[in-house]
Design a protein around this motif. Structure first.
Motif, PDB file in Angstrom:
ATOM      1  N   GLN A 140      33.272  19.969  14.042  1.00 10.51           N
ATOM      2  CA  GLN A 140      33.752  20.402  12.790  1.00 10.51           C
ATOM      3  C   GLN A 140      32.952  21.559  12.271  1.00 10.51           C
ATOM      4  O   GLN A 140      33.542  22.407  11.223  1.00 10.51           O
ATOM      5  CB  GLN A 140      32.917  19.098  11.977  1.00 10.51           C
ATOM      6  CG  GLN A 140      33.596  17.811  12.228  1.00 10.51           C
ATOM      7  CD  GLN A 140      33.038  16.759  11.391  1.00 10.51           C
ATOM      8  OE1 GLN A 140      31.734  16.691  11.159  1.00 10.51           O
ATOM      9  NE2 GLN A 140      33.655  15.442  11.146  1.00 10.51           N
ATOM     10  N   ALA A 141      31.798  21.834  12.789  1.00  9.07           N
ATOM     11  CA  ALA A 141      31.260  23.284  12.509  1.00  9.07           C
ATOM     12  C   ALA A 141      31.904  24.459  12.917  1.00  9.07           C
ATOM     13  O   ALA A 141      32.143  25.396  12.184  1.00  9.07           O
ATOM     14  CB  ALA A 141      29.895  23.200  13.199  1.00  9.07           C
ATOM     15  N   VAL A 142      32.811  24.225  14.090  1.00  8.64           N
ATOM     16  CA  VAL A 142      33.601  25.477  14.460  1.00  8.64           C
ATOM     17  C   VAL A 142      34.856  25.418  13.420  1.00  8.64           C
ATOM     18  O   VAL A 142      35.100  26.700  13.042  1.00  8.64           O
ATOM     19  CB  VAL A 142      34.262  25.108  15.881  1.00  8.64           C
ATOM     20  CG1 VAL A 142      35.249  26.157  16.293  1.00  8.64           C
ATOM     21  CG2 VAL A 142      32.937  25.131  16.702  1.00  8.64           C
ATOM     22  N   LEU A 143      35.484  24.430  13.041  1.00  6.36           N
ATOM     23  CA  LEU A 143      36.392  24.349  12.131  1.00  6.36           C
ATOM     24  C   LEU A 143      35.935  24.975  10.802  1.00  6.36           C
ATOM     25  O   LEU A 143      36.625  25.722  10.015  1.00  6.36           O
ATOM     26  CB  LEU A 143      37.310  23.154  11.852  1.00  6.36           C
ATOM     27  CG  LEU A 143      38.298  23.098  10.822  1.00  6.36           C
ATOM     28  CD1 LEU A 143      39.272  24.065  10.881  1.00  6.36           C
ATOM     29  CD2 LEU A 143      38.955  21.769  10.607  1.00  6.36           C
ATOM     30  N   ALA A 144      34.774  24.635  10.304  1.00 10.10           N
ATOM     31  CA  ALA A 144      34.123  25.031   8.853  1.00 10.10           C
ATOM     32  C   ALA A 144      34.050  26.607   8.991  1.00 10.10           C
ATOM     33  O   ALA A 144      34.170  27.242   8.174  1.00 10.10           O
ATOM     34  CB  ALA A 144      32.984  24.086   8.953  1.00 10.10           C
ATOM     35  N   GLN A 145      33.645  27.247  10.076  1.00 11.85           N
ATOM     36  CA  GLN A 145      33.368  28.622  10.213  1.00 11.85           C
ATOM     37  C   GLN A 145      34.795  29.264  10.210  1.00 11.85           C
ATOM     38  O   GLN A 145      34.793  30.268   9.411  1.00 11.85           O
ATOM     39  CB  GLN A 145      32.644  28.853  11.381  1.00 11.85           C
ATOM     40  CG  GLN A 145      32.373  30.338  11.722  1.00 11.85           C
ATOM     41  CD  GLN A 145      31.365  30.933  10.439  1.00 11.85           C
ATOM     42  OE1 GLN A 145      30.619  30.268  10.020  1.00 11.85           O
ATOM     43  NE2 GLN A 145      32.039  32.134   9.857  1.00 11.85           N
ATOM     44  N   ILE A 146      35.693  28.751  10.942  1.00 13.94           N
ATOM     45  CA  ILE A 146      37.086  29.458  10.621  1.00 13.94           C
ATOM     46  C   ILE A 146      37.588  29.361   9.084  1.00 13.94           C
ATOM     47  O   ILE A 146      37.942  30.602   8.706  1.00 13.94           O
ATOM     48  CB  ILE A 146      38.079  28.641  11.650  1.00 13.94           C
ATOM     49  CG1 ILE A 146      37.697  28.573  13.023  1.00 13.94           C
ATOM     50  CG2 ILE A 146      39.394  29.286  11.266  1.00 13.94           C
ATOM     51  CD1 ILE A 146      38.555  27.869  13.978  1.00 13.94           C
ATOM     52  N   LEU A 147      37.361  28.140   8.557  1.00 11.00           N
ATOM     53  CA  LEU A 147      37.911  28.307   7.234  1.00 11.00           C
ATOM     54  C   LEU A 147      37.053  29.085   6.116  1.00 11.00           C
ATOM     55  O   LEU A 147      37.353  29.841   5.355  1.00 11.00           O
ATOM     56  CB  LEU A 147      37.743  26.820   6.614  1.00 11.00           C
ATOM     57  CG  LEU A 147      38.645  25.828   7.632  1.00 11.00           C
ATOM     58  CD1 LEU A 147      38.462  24.420   6.906  1.00 11.00           C
ATOM     59  CD2 LEU A 147      40.237  26.360   7.198  1.00 11.00           C
ATOM     60  N   ARG A 148      35.618  29.206   6.563  1.00  7.36           N
ATOM     61  CA  ARG A 148      34.629  29.997   5.719  1.00  7.36           C
ATOM     62  C   ARG A 148      35.117  31.360   5.846  1.00  7.36           C
ATOM     63  O   ARG A 148      35.157  32.335   4.640  1.00  7.36           O
ATOM     64  CB  ARG A 148      33.333  29.486   6.058  1.00  7.36           C
ATOM     65  CG  ARG A 148      32.067  30.175   5.097  1.00  7.36           C
ATOM     66  CD  ARG A 148      30.943  29.862   5.511  1.00  7.36           C
ATOM     67  NE  ARG A 148      30.816  28.341   5.314  1.00  7.36           N
ATOM     68  CZ  ARG A 148      30.560  27.418   6.174  1.00  7.36           C
ATOM     69  NH1 ARG A 148      30.469  27.898   7.507  1.00  7.36           N
ATOM     70  NH2 ARG A 148      30.487  26.209   6.002  1.00  7.36           N
ATOM     71  N   SER A 149      35.301  32.009   6.962  1.00  7.73           N
ATOM     72  CA  SER A 149      35.875  33.018   7.279  1.00  7.73           C
ATOM     73  C   SER A 149      37.031  33.346   6.527  1.00  7.73           C
ATOM     74  O   SER A 149      37.216  34.726   5.809  1.00  7.73           O
ATOM     75  CB  SER A 149      35.847  33.537   8.852  1.00  7.73           C
ATOM     76  OG  SER A 149      34.390  33.500   9.603  1.00  7.73           O
ATOM     77  N   ALA A 150      37.879  32.912   6.497  1.00  5.75           N
ATOM     78  CA  ALA A 150      39.310  32.925   6.021  1.00  5.75           C
ATOM     79  C   ALA A 150      39.163  33.033   4.384  1.00  5.75           C
ATOM     80  O   ALA A 150      39.835  33.814   3.936  1.00  5.75           O
ATOM     81  CB  ALA A 150      40.337  31.835   6.345  1.00  5.75           C
ATOM     82  N   ILE A 151      38.245  32.420   3.988  1.00  6.95           N
ATOM     83  CA  ILE A 151      38.103  32.473   2.421  1.00  6.95           C
ATOM     84  C   ILE A 151      37.471  33.708   2.067  1.00  6.95           C
ATOM     85  O   ILE A 151      37.604  34.546   1.196  1.00  6.95           O
ATOM     86  CB  ILE A 151      37.251  31.146   1.925  1.00  6.95           C
ATOM     87  CG1 ILE A 151      38.275  30.206   2.267  1.00  6.95           C
ATOM     88  CG2 ILE A 151      36.875  31.334   0.537  1.00  6.95           C
ATOM     89  CD1 ILE A 151      37.343  28.724   1.754  1.00  6.95           C
ATOM     90  N   GLU A 152      36.163  33.901   2.727  1.00  9.60           N
ATOM     91  CA  GLU A 152      35.771  35.086   2.526  1.00  9.60           C
ATOM     92  C   GLU A 152      36.348  36.502   2.955  1.00  9.60           C
ATOM     93  O   GLU A 152      36.058  37.271   1.954  1.00  9.60           O
ATOM     94  CB  GLU A 152      34.134  34.954   3.504  1.00  9.60           C
ATOM     95  CG  GLU A 152      33.326  34.020   3.143  1.00  9.60           C
ATOM     96  CD  GLU A 152      31.917  34.072   4.173  1.00  9.60           C
ATOM     97  OE1 GLU A 152      32.262  34.789   5.265  1.00  9.60           O
ATOM     98  OE2 GLU A 152      31.059  33.191   3.924  1.00  9.60           O
TER      99      GLU A 152
END
Length: 220
Positions: free
Chosen positions: A134-146
């Motif tokens: 879940q942390a891997v997916l969260a980091q992908i999504l966070r980077s995409a938003i940022e």
């Protein structure tokens, strides 16, 4: 199954343990967890039932070991593939593709079933590895938003949308193969990306979203 051979006792033990895990995984996929016994696992692995108990005390312990081994392998493969692409929207596509393949290949029982057959301590061990994923997916999504490739949104909400799409698609994907399966996977990838608000140019490359809107503004 051919006799397990190795150059040392340590290697022999590792080979035997891996054979047990593979046997368990094959049976879990073909017949499910209900009614599955250590005797079935041993026979399918081509070893004695007593030998299985030398490695795993019961079916619950074997289930945990298999789940942890599979999850760790998947996370390592996922991180290797993610390192090959830079754009977080493309990384999301990698995540979705590999998850579909993994969910179609193995057949772990759903969470409630796992909880019912495992001790709280064993279930907590699984939760740690699931948290890593879940942390891997969260980091992908966070980077995409940022980086402006996805609209502003709660990371947890986005992750639930991703996994909801994957869960609903997996059963249908198991019935397909070849070009039909590939096309289905790509449809799901596109559905997830666009459902989260990603935008693309005429060449299909992700482009930043103007104005940094929230997801609900795009959806409306």
């Amino acid at each position: 199954m051919p006799r397990i051979t190795a150059s040392s006792n340590a290697a022999q033990r590792e080979n035997t343990q891996n054979a047990i895990l593979r046997s368990f995984g094959d049976l879990l996929y073909t017949r499910g967890l209900t009614g599955l016994t250590m005797t079935h696992v041993a026979k399918n692995a081509g070893i004695g039932r007593t030998a299985v108990y030398n490695y795993f005390a019961d079916m619950g312990e074997l289930l945990v070991a298999y789940a942890l081994d599979e999850t760790e392998r998947f996370i390592n493969d996922l991180r290797t593939e993610l390192a090959r692409v830079d754009n977080p929207v493309d990384q999301l596509a990698v995540y979705v593709r590999l998850q579909i393949e993994d969910m179609s290949r193995r057949h772990l029982p759903p969470g409630p079933t796992m909880r019912s057959v495992l001790s709280p301590e064993s279930f907590e061990k699984l939760g740690h590895h699931v948290g890593e994923l879940q942390a891997v997916l969260a980091q992908i999504l966070r980077s995409a938003i940022e980086q402006g490739y996805l609209p502003e949104a709660d990371i947890g909400d986005l992750a639930r949308l991703v996994h909801g799409s994957l869960s609903s698609a997996t059963d249908r994907g198991q019935l397909e193969d070849g070009e039909t399966r590939t096309a289905r996977v790509e449809q799901i990838v596109t559905f997830v990306q666009r459902g989260l608000g990603a935008r693309f140019d005429d060449a299909g490359r992700p482009v930043p979203i103007q104005g940094r809107p929230r997801l609900e503004q795009i959806a409306s």
